[in-house]
Write a protein that holds these residues in place. Sequence first.
Motif, short mmCIF file in Angstrom:
data_model
loop_
_atom_site.label_atom_id
_atom_site.label_comp_id
_atom_site.label_asym_id
_atom_site.label_seq_id
_atom_site.Cartn_x
_atom_site.Cartn_y
_atom_site.Cartn_z
N UNK A 95 0.82 -1.21 0.00
CA UNK A 95 0.00 0.00 0.00
C UNK A 95 0.85 1.26 0.00
N UNK A 96 2.08 1.15 0.54
CA UNK A 96 2.99 2.28 0.57
C UNK A 96 3.91 2.31 -0.65
N UNK A 97 3.65 1.44 -1.63
CA UNK A 97 4.45 1.40 -2.84
C UNK A 97 5.70 0.56 -2.76
N UNK A 98 6.05 0.10 -1.58
CA UNK A 98 7.27 -0.71 -1.44
C UNK A 98 7.07 -2.10 -2.04
N UNK A 99 8.15 -2.66 -2.55
CA UNK A 99 8.11 -3.92 -3.27
C UNK A 99 8.61 -5.08 -2.41
N UNK A 100 7.97 -6.22 -2.61
CA UNK A 100 8.44 -7.46 -2.00
C UNK A 100 8.59 -8.49 -3.12
N UNK A 101 9.81 -8.96 -3.34
CA UNK A 101 10.05 -9.98 -4.37
C UNK A 101 9.37 -11.28 -3.96
N UNK A 102 8.54 -11.82 -4.86
CA UNK A 102 7.86 -13.07 -4.57
C UNK A 102 8.39 -14.24 -5.39
N UNK A 103 8.97 -13.98 -6.58
CA UNK A 103 9.47 -15.09 -7.38
C UNK A 103 10.36 -14.56 -8.51
N UNK A 104 11.34 -15.36 -8.88
CA UNK A 104 12.17 -15.14 -10.07
C UNK A 104 12.31 -16.47 -10.76
N UNK A 105 11.95 -16.52 -12.04
CA UNK A 105 11.94 -17.78 -12.77
C UNK A 105 12.63 -17.63 -14.12
N UNK A 106 13.34 -18.67 -14.54
CA UNK A 106 13.94 -18.71 -15.87
C UNK A 106 12.83 -18.78 -16.92
N UNK A 107 13.05 -18.12 -18.05
CA UNK A 107 12.03 -18.13 -19.10
C UNK A 107 12.10 -19.39 -19.95
N UNK A 108 13.22 -20.10 -19.89
CA UNK A 108 13.37 -21.31 -20.68
C UNK A 108 13.92 -21.10 -22.07
N UNK A 109 14.33 -19.84 -22.37
CA UNK A 109 14.88 -19.53 -23.69
C UNK A 109 16.32 -19.04 -23.56
N UNK A 110 17.09 -19.19 -24.66
CA UNK A 110 18.45 -18.70 -24.68
C UNK A 110 18.52 -17.21 -25.06
N UNK A 111 17.57 -16.76 -25.84
CA UNK A 111 17.54 -15.34 -26.23
C UNK A 111 17.15 -14.50 -25.02
N UNK A 112 17.64 -13.24 -24.95
CA UNK A 112 17.31 -12.40 -23.79
C UNK A 112 15.84 -11.97 -23.77
N UNK A 113 15.17 -12.10 -22.63
CA UNK A 113 13.83 -11.52 -22.51
C UNK A 113 13.95 -10.01 -22.48
N UNK A 114 12.99 -9.32 -23.10
CA UNK A 114 13.15 -7.88 -23.23
C UNK A 114 11.89 -7.08 -22.95
N UNK A 115 10.71 -7.71 -22.96
CA UNK A 115 9.46 -6.98 -22.76
C UNK A 115 8.47 -7.89 -22.05
N UNK A 116 7.66 -7.30 -21.15
CA UNK A 116 6.65 -8.07 -20.43
C UNK A 116 5.30 -7.37 -20.49
N UNK A 117 4.24 -8.17 -20.47
CA UNK A 117 2.87 -7.65 -20.44
C UNK A 117 2.04 -8.57 -19.57
N UNK A 118 1.11 -7.99 -18.80
CA UNK A 118 0.31 -8.78 -17.86
C UNK A 118 -1.17 -8.62 -18.15
N UNK A 119 -1.87 -9.74 -18.16
CA UNK A 119 -3.32 -9.75 -18.33
C UNK A 119 -3.98 -10.01 -16.98
N UNK A 120 -4.58 -8.97 -16.41
CA UNK A 120 -5.22 -9.10 -15.09
C UNK A 120 -6.35 -10.13 -15.10
N UNK A 121 -7.06 -10.20 -16.22
CA UNK A 121 -8.25 -11.07 -16.29
C UNK A 121 -7.89 -12.53 -16.07
N UNK A 122 -6.83 -12.99 -16.74
CA UNK A 122 -6.43 -14.40 -16.63
C UNK A 122 -5.21 -14.59 -15.75
#
Length: 397
Positions: A98-125
């Motif tokens: 609520x105060x904007x501070x972050x808590x890391x909950x998970x870090x996971x490998x993407x499973x690809x050799x190429x660098x990940x570069x962009x993320x998008x999140x769908x709240x609905x699903x």
Amino acid sequence: MDSAEPASPTATSHLYTQTNETDNSIIHYGRMADGTLTEMDRVATGGKGTNGFKPATGEESAPDTLLSAYAVTMSRDHRWLFNVNAGDQSVSAFKVGADGHLSLTDTEATGEKAPPSSVAFDDKTQTLYVMHTLGPNHIRSFKLQDGNLVANEKSYTLNYDKFDNRVATSIVVSPDGRFLLADVLFNAPPAAGPDGPKLTPSNAGNPDGLVVFPITSDGSLGDPVLNDAGAPTPFSLAFLRGSNTQFVNTFAAGNGAVLSTLAADGTVSNGPLATVDLSLAPNGPSESCWVSISPDNSHAFVTNFGLGNLTSFSISGDTLTSANGSLGLVEGDGKFMAFAGIPTSGPNDSWASEDGFLYQLYPNASTLIAYRIEGKDLAEVGRYPIPYNSPSGLAGF
């Protein structure tokens, strides 16, 4: 007489960027009512950044190291923040307090050799989509479950026919959660040539620069629709506020932007290309790559990586027109030149707030600048130090 020190200003909202250093971290800023920033803390992502190294070009240290937009994103309810770790091919999730501070909950490998570069999140699903610069598996996805990122087995490509190694730059979920949109910059990676890199722009002769995937009820993606992006080399897009259909798309070598409309079947129609002022570098290209929309949808602010400045465009009906072509010019250290052939501060990601402020990264100048939006113009309200060259991604609320 009261000698107590004045109270510290209270943050009204929050802004986040990632350092993209070897040990990657998120910089959390508190945003004050006047648009100024106070750095609150830095939170480790649990992953590695590229520390200025640019995988797509092999440059040892350069701004826009990820050749992308939306390396950091938030859920629409502002409860979650996500980022890519391009140095070790992973993605991180943070719970936002609520105060904007972050808590890391998970870090996971993407499973690809190429660098990940962009993320998008769908709240609905509750699905996180992770795009990689190169394929063949350009897009992977994860389900967010109790703060954990659970990988889905299926992957998605942006390649087609003879173009089997396309270079992608960004993904965006439409505000209604019906579609995932992906901009493709090149139909093949840059190759060395006698007169500089040999480029194969997307959307040059083929209507293939913008790929639209329908999102199904479980978050998986349907069959892609190849679209004319409106000009060659599309880079990133932003939907108008409150709209599920209209968005502004930018063009690195097209030297400008267009206002586009997304139909219910995933096809896209485009208005005319509006171009930037190239007087700083007549031979261009401007590398117009990032875009943010003003709170009232009257203007789009486009970042010109090669020129070191921004352009504002007026939004009217289904078209854009150039409004101010000489905004936010900042000098870098003089050691970096993009394709325009002039020294540039390498401005990349920007973010516009609902209360009328624009925040812009200038990595080659080690500076983040806060601007107040004044119609087609910008008024600087503060400058803040950031790591040299490496930072990428801006998100806030």
